[in-house]
Write an enzyme that holds these catalytic residues in place. Structure first.
Site, short mmCIF file in Angstrom:
data_model
loop_
_atom_site.label_atom_id
_atom_site.label_comp_id
_atom_site.label_asym_id
_atom_site.label_seq_id
_atom_site.Cartn_x
_atom_site.Cartn_y
_atom_site.Cartn_z
N HIS A 1 -16.59 -40.83 -33.78
CA HIS A 1 -17.92 -40.68 -34.37
C HIS A 1 -18.66 -39.56 -33.63
O HIS A 1 -18.80 -39.59 -32.42
CB HIS A 1 -18.70 -41.99 -34.24
CG HIS A 1 -20.01 -41.98 -34.96
ND1 HIS A 1 -20.13 -42.30 -36.28
CD2 HIS A 1 -21.27 -41.68 -34.52
CE1 HIS A 1 -21.41 -42.20 -36.65
NE2 HIS A 1 -22.11 -41.82 -35.59
N ASP B 1 -13.72 -44.66 -35.60
CA ASP B 1 -15.16 -44.81 -35.72
C ASP B 1 -15.46 -46.24 -36.14
O ASP B 1 -14.91 -46.72 -37.15
CB ASP B 1 -15.68 -43.83 -36.78
CG ASP B 1 -17.21 -43.80 -36.88
OD1 ASP B 1 -17.87 -44.73 -36.40
OD2 ASP B 1 -17.73 -42.82 -37.45
N SER C 1 -24.18 -39.39 -39.56
CA SER C 1 -24.51 -40.68 -38.97
C SER C 1 -25.78 -41.26 -39.61
O SER C 1 -25.82 -41.47 -40.81
CB SER C 1 -24.64 -40.52 -37.45
OG SER C 1 -24.63 -41.76 -36.80
#
Length: 308
Positions: A277, A247, A151
């Site tokens: 995610h 995501d 991320s």
């Protein structure tokens, strides 16, 4: 129609809980993650030590039985630039070190809103420089450095790699990118489709993180904030890229993968259907997470192997 697998849906609903983090704010979210940390179990048999990397706290991990100089992954944790800590990622870093047979240097970079952009970028670049200069004192083979994270940590890994390319080093062999953020200002189909409806990274939470990290909207298009907007990606290290289907960041990640490929950068990208995610941290529970971690660490291990 819900595109998550049944197990993914159960995990997302459990992790999302009843809190409205967009209203409670980034500091409350950070404190929640700290309080709900999943510690390592010890099964990976990893030793760790905390060091000071030119003012940036770093935790070094290595398999306990290894006494030789090891290649290293400089790891940048996720958390939307506002949360996440080295402690929160102990379990994942233990597993990466074991599966890839390398050292891991996990970076405690500064977080927003107390330290907005570009503080985290500066810390990532400083930690990379420190590993290259001082890693040999800690049993690290500084000729074999990779960088990676998930991320926001994936974002910082790409940005640090771009800066290393443009500044003539340090040399990086590989990027291990687990659903990285690529563009703080883009509008994509995946952001529209998965930013609502309980797919983990909703648009209100994203807006909270982006607002805290880059309070000046004019700076969100800078390549150090949104590396998809870099003028060129040629000359970047090879990459393994893990992409969840469900995501909001998916389309930006695939666009970045396509740019790497077009620029001649070796890239291995896999989209995992029906997951969300953040899914890789559920290894040991979600089969797709175990497969993704196997793929990412296999790519890392191959890239860090000694030259023939």
């Amino acid at each position: 129609m819900d595109k998550l697998t049944p197990l993914s849906r159960m995990l997302v609903d459990r992790m999302a809980g009843e809190h409205n983090w967009a209203e409670l704010g980034p500091v409350a979210f950070r404190e929640y993650l700290v309080a709900n940390r999943q510690p390592p179990t010890g099964e990976d048999n990893i030793v760790a030590q905390d060091v000071d990397a030119d003012g940036v706290p770093v935790r070094l991990y290595r398999p306990a039985e290894r006494e030789d100089d090891l290649p290293v992954l400089l790891f940048m944790h996720g958390g939307g630039f506002v949360s996440g800590t080295v402690n929160n990622y102990d379990r994942l870093c233990h597993r990466i070190a074991r599966k890839a047979g390398c050292a891991v240097a996990s970076v405690e970079y500064r977080l927003a809103p107390e330290h907005p952009y570009p503080a985290a970028v500066e810390d990532a670049i400083a930690a990379l420089g420190w590993v290259a200069r001082e890693g040999g004192k800690y049993g690290i083979d500084t000729s074999r450095i990779a960088i990676g994270g998930d991320s926001a940590g994936g974002t910082l890994s790409i940005v640090a790699s771009l800066n290393a390319r443009d500044r003539g080093g340090p040399a990086i062999r590989h990027m291990m990118l687990i659903y990285p953020g690529l563009d703080l200002a883009s509008e994509t189909e995946s952001k529209r489709e998965f930013g609502r409806g309980g797919y983990m990274l909703d648009e209100a939470f994203s807006a909270m993180c982006i607002g805290a990290y880059t309070p000046d909207p004019a700076r969100r298009a800078e390549p150090n904030a949104s590396p998809l907007r870099a003028e060129s990606v040629a000359g970047l290290p090879s990459a393994t890229i893990i992409v969840p289907e469900c995501d909001p960041l998916r389309d930006d990640i695939l666009a970045f993968s396509a740019r790497l490929e077009a620029a001649g950068v070796p890239v291995d990208t896999k989209v995992y259907p029906g997951v969300f995610h953040g899914f890789v941290s559920t290894f040991g529970i979600l089969p797709e997470a175990d497969d993704a971690l196997d793929r990412a660490t296999a790519g890392l291990k191959a890239a860090l192997a000694p030259a023939a």
